[in-house]
Design a protein around this motif. Structure first.
Motif, short mmCIF file in Angstrom:
data_model
loop_
_atom_site.label_atom_id
_atom_site.label_comp_id
_atom_site.label_asym_id
_atom_site.label_seq_id
_atom_site.Cartn_x
_atom_site.Cartn_y
_atom_site.Cartn_z
N LEU A 5 -7.59 -16.86 5.88
CA LEU A 5 -6.87 -15.81 5.17
C LEU A 5 -7.13 -14.45 5.81
O LEU A 5 -8.25 -14.10 6.15
CB LEU A 5 -7.33 -15.77 3.71
N GLY A 6 -6.05 -13.67 5.93
CA GLY A 6 -6.18 -12.29 6.38
C GLY A 6 -6.42 -12.12 7.86
O GLY A 6 -6.04 -12.97 8.65
N PRO A 7 -7.05 -10.99 8.25
CA PRO A 7 -7.84 -10.06 7.44
C PRO A 7 -7.03 -9.17 6.48
O PRO A 7 -7.55 -8.66 5.51
CB PRO A 7 -8.55 -9.22 8.48
N PRO B 188 4.21 2.22 14.09
CA PRO B 188 2.89 2.32 14.74
C PRO B 188 1.77 2.33 13.70
O PRO B 188 1.81 3.07 12.73
CB PRO B 188 2.97 3.67 15.48
N GLY B 189 0.80 1.47 13.91
CA GLY B 189 -0.32 1.38 12.99
C GLY B 189 -0.09 0.48 11.79
O GLY B 189 -1.02 0.22 11.02
N TYR B 190 1.16 0.00 11.61
CA TYR B 190 1.47 -0.82 10.44
C TYR B 190 2.22 -2.12 10.77
O TYR B 190 2.12 -3.09 10.03
CB TYR B 190 2.30 -0.02 9.43
N GLY B 191 2.99 -2.14 11.81
CA GLY B 191 3.79 -3.32 12.10
C GLY B 191 5.10 -3.31 11.34
O GLY B 191 5.65 -2.25 11.04
N ASP B 192 5.60 -4.51 10.98
CA ASP B 192 6.92 -4.59 10.36
C ASP B 192 6.89 -4.93 8.88
O ASP B 192 7.93 -5.18 8.28
CB ASP B 192 7.81 -5.59 11.11
N GLN B 193 5.70 -4.97 8.28
CA GLN B 193 5.62 -5.09 6.83
C GLN B 193 4.30 -4.50 6.35
O GLN B 193 3.34 -4.42 7.09
CB GLN B 193 5.75 -6.55 6.38
N LEU B 194 4.32 -4.06 5.10
CA LEU B 194 3.13 -3.44 4.52
C LEU B 194 2.25 -4.52 3.91
O LEU B 194 2.66 -5.24 3.00
CB LEU B 194 3.54 -2.43 3.44
N GLN B 195 1.03 -4.63 4.43
CA GLN B 195 0.08 -5.59 3.86
C GLN B 195 -0.74 -4.88 2.78
O GLN B 195 -1.47 -3.94 3.06
CB GLN B 195 -0.83 -6.18 4.93
N THR B 196 -0.58 -5.36 1.55
CA THR B 196 -1.13 -4.67 0.38
C THR B 196 -2.48 -5.22 -0.06
O THR B 196 -3.05 -4.75 -1.05
CB THR B 196 -0.15 -4.76 -0.78
N ARG B 197 -3.00 -6.22 0.64
CA ARG B 197 -4.30 -6.80 0.30
C ARG B 197 -5.12 -6.98 1.58
O ARG B 197 -4.57 -6.99 2.68
CB ARG B 197 -4.14 -8.14 -0.41
N SER B 198 -6.42 -7.16 1.39
CA SER B 198 -7.28 -7.35 2.56
C SER B 198 -8.56 -8.07 2.14
O SER B 198 -8.89 -8.15 0.95
CB SER B 198 -7.64 -6.00 3.20
N LEU B 199 -9.26 -8.58 3.13
CA LEU B 199 -10.55 -9.20 2.88
C LEU B 199 -11.60 -8.14 2.56
O LEU B 199 -11.38 -6.94 2.82
CB LEU B 199 -10.99 -10.01 4.10
N LEU B 200 -12.70 -8.59 2.04
CA LEU B 200 -13.81 -7.69 1.75
C LEU B 200 -14.23 -6.98 3.04
O LEU B 200 -14.31 -7.59 4.10
CB LEU B 200 -14.99 -8.48 1.18
N ASN B 201 -14.47 -5.67 2.93
CA ASN B 201 -14.89 -4.83 4.06
C ASN B 201 -13.79 -4.59 5.09
O ASN B 201 -14.06 -4.12 6.20
CB ASN B 201 -16.12 -5.41 4.76
N VAL B 202 -12.55 -4.95 4.74
CA VAL B 202 -11.39 -4.64 5.58
C VAL B 202 -10.46 -3.74 4.76
O VAL B 202 -10.24 -3.97 3.58
CB VAL B 202 -10.63 -5.91 6.00
N THR B 203 -9.95 -2.71 5.37
CA THR B 203 -9.09 -1.76 4.66
C THR B 203 -7.66 -2.28 4.58
O THR B 203 -7.05 -2.61 5.60
CB THR B 203 -9.08 -0.39 5.38
N ARG B 204 -7.14 -2.38 3.38
CA ARG B 204 -5.74 -2.78 3.23
C ARG B 204 -4.85 -1.63 3.69
O ARG B 204 -5.27 -0.47 3.77
CB ARG B 204 -5.43 -3.15 1.79
#
Length: 464
Positions: free
Chosen positions: A91-93, A141-157
């Motif tokens: 899963l993720g990051p 730039p810095g985001y890609g082609d979709q907004l990822q609204t969740r993340s793993l622990l210690n990773v910034t969504r």
């Protein structure tokens, strides 16, 4: 043991079909012409109108193929976790959800968030103006082609989206009022600066049943309905989208997704695994991370997280889901509603009939008369529904005609009646009244129907 299980399944299926065929209250015929409009999916029509009506496997599958379907079913519902883990790692990051079924609940339509809820279960496409190497939208730039609204622990969504609605009152020709709500989207909690010219497009998950039948419709059949220059002067100018096929490294006809931006079920499934869940696979072997895009990627044999066999099993699962049977086809109000649907011109885009191509390698989808209520083409829906984000050849106001089969069972299966690409319509009449552009004439005609006629057209839609 396996043969016994299959035998039991066959017997149970036969019992269920007989039960649903014979119950007079369901108004479903016991048998009939394979070309009957009752049979939305041709021979692959599910005789079920309950909460599980979107989740039936093709009835013609051999024991072996049924097992593949079942494996895909299990994988479709599998919840992924961060690695290392003994089951479903990877899963993720960053990601949007943890499983396919978390968005496509019961193989049906996604639900929009309630007031004050996170928009995490919706998908937000991102791009900046311009055209990529393969005609694709240009990633942010810095985001890609979709907004990822969740993340793993210690990773910034990457961020979240706040949704607000403005209600406006309108009137049918007979004076009855109705309301339409206009959504507004505000990006919040962004991990880094977003370009001022970002193009944002909200999407809810679409149903996944019947996709194998739509994939079996030939390109020629789809293109036969295209009229991009409106040469016949009927105001309808459906056009095809041509998109990048990663496996074959060429531009081909798109047919899946809200803007027909995916060419095949395999690529749609693989892209969803990677972009939505952060699971790498042979088509998308790069890990999800901020700013990552893979339009230029070609399949390779490097290490990735999802085994090819599981990816193909999920593809096969969505390819072999039946379409629910029509209900109450001969009821007088439904018959009247069908005539009004055609009178309003709705059938010009929501085509009642398509025929799949001959496929000797997979008879289940071969030469089937189906009733999906789509032409699989792009149509300009006007400024009210525009997301102003081009996607390959689709303009910012063009959308693929959404299939309507099974739409009358949405409440029963998914416990809501939110429709259109972003779920703004709270019922089918609101969805109709949002139509503009090429569909404006149809909307106006419906607005001039009497209350009884409007009820009839809704009865027809709810029978699909």
């Amino acid at each position: 043991m396996k043969k016994t299980t299959i035998a039991i399944l066959v017997i149970l299926t036969a019992v269920i079909v007989v039960q649903f065929s014979c119950r007079k209250t369901d108004n479903i015929p016991a048998s009939g012409n394979p070309d009957s409009e009752w049979l939305s999916g041709g021979s692959e029509t599910a005789f079920d109108q309950g909460s599980g009506s979107f989740s039936h496997a093709f009835s013609s599958l051999s024991a072996h193929l049924l097992r593949v379907h079942e494996i895909g079913d299990g994988q479709f519902g599998a919840t992924f976790v961060s690695a290392p883990a003994p089951v479903n790692p990877g899963l993720g990051p960053i990601f949007n959800n943890v499983s396919c079924s978390s968005c496509h609940v019961s193989d049906g339509r996604g639900k929009i968030p309630g007031i004050g809820e996170s928009a995490a279960n919706m998908l937000f496409r991102l791009s900046i103006p311009g055209v990529g190497e393969h005609g694709n939208p240009v990633p942010v730039p810095g985001y890609g082609d979709q907004l990822q609204t969740r993340s793993l622990l210690n990773v910034t969504r990457e961020g979240d989206v706040n949704i607000t609605y403005t209600d406006n009152t309108y009137y049918f020709a007979d004076g009855e009022a109705y309301q339409l709500r206009t959504p507004a989207y505000a990006l919040t909690g962004l991990y880094t600066t977003m370009p001022a010219n970002v193009l944002l497009s909200p999407r809810v998950a679409a149903p996944v049943f019947g996709l194998g039948l739509l994939e079996a419709v030939s390109d020629a059949s789809i293109l036969a309905s295209a009229d991009p220059d409106d040469k016949d002067g009927d105001g309808i100018s459906g056009k095809p989208n041509y998109v990048w096929d990663i496996l074959n490294q060429k531009s081909v006809l798109g047919r899946f997704g809200w803007k027909a931006n995916q060419p095949t079920l395999l690529q749609q499934v693989a892209a969803a695994y990677n972009g939505d869940i952060g699971i790498t696979n042979f088509l998308f072997p790069k890990e999800s991370s901020q700013g990552q895009t893979q339009f230029d990627s070609a399949p390779n044999s490097k290490s990735y997280e999802l085994a090819d066999s599981l990816l193909y099993s999920v593809q096969f699962y969505v390819r072999t889901l039946q379409v629910p049977v029509r209900r109450n086809v001969t009821a007088p109000m439904v018959v009247q509603g069908k005539a009004l649907f055609i009178k309003a011109g709705c059938d010009k885009c929501h085509k009642l009939d398509l025929r799949t191509d001959v496929d000797v390698s997979f008879p289940s989808v071969s030469n089937q008369l189906i009733h999906p209520f789509t032409d699989l083409l792009l149509h300009d829906m006007g400024p009210g529904l525009a997301d102003n984000r081009p996607d390959f050849l689709a303009s910012g106001s063009e959308w693929r005609t959404a299939p309507l089969w099974g739409i009358g069972l949405t409440q029963k299966v998914n416990n809501h009646t939110n429709f259109l690409h972003d779920g703004r319509a709270r019922n089918l009449m609101e969805a109709i009244m949002w139509h503009g552009g090429e569909a404006l004439s149809s909307k106006v005609k419906v607005s001039h129907f009497t209350k009884t006629e409007r009820e009839a057209i809704l009865a027809y839609l709810n029978s699909l």
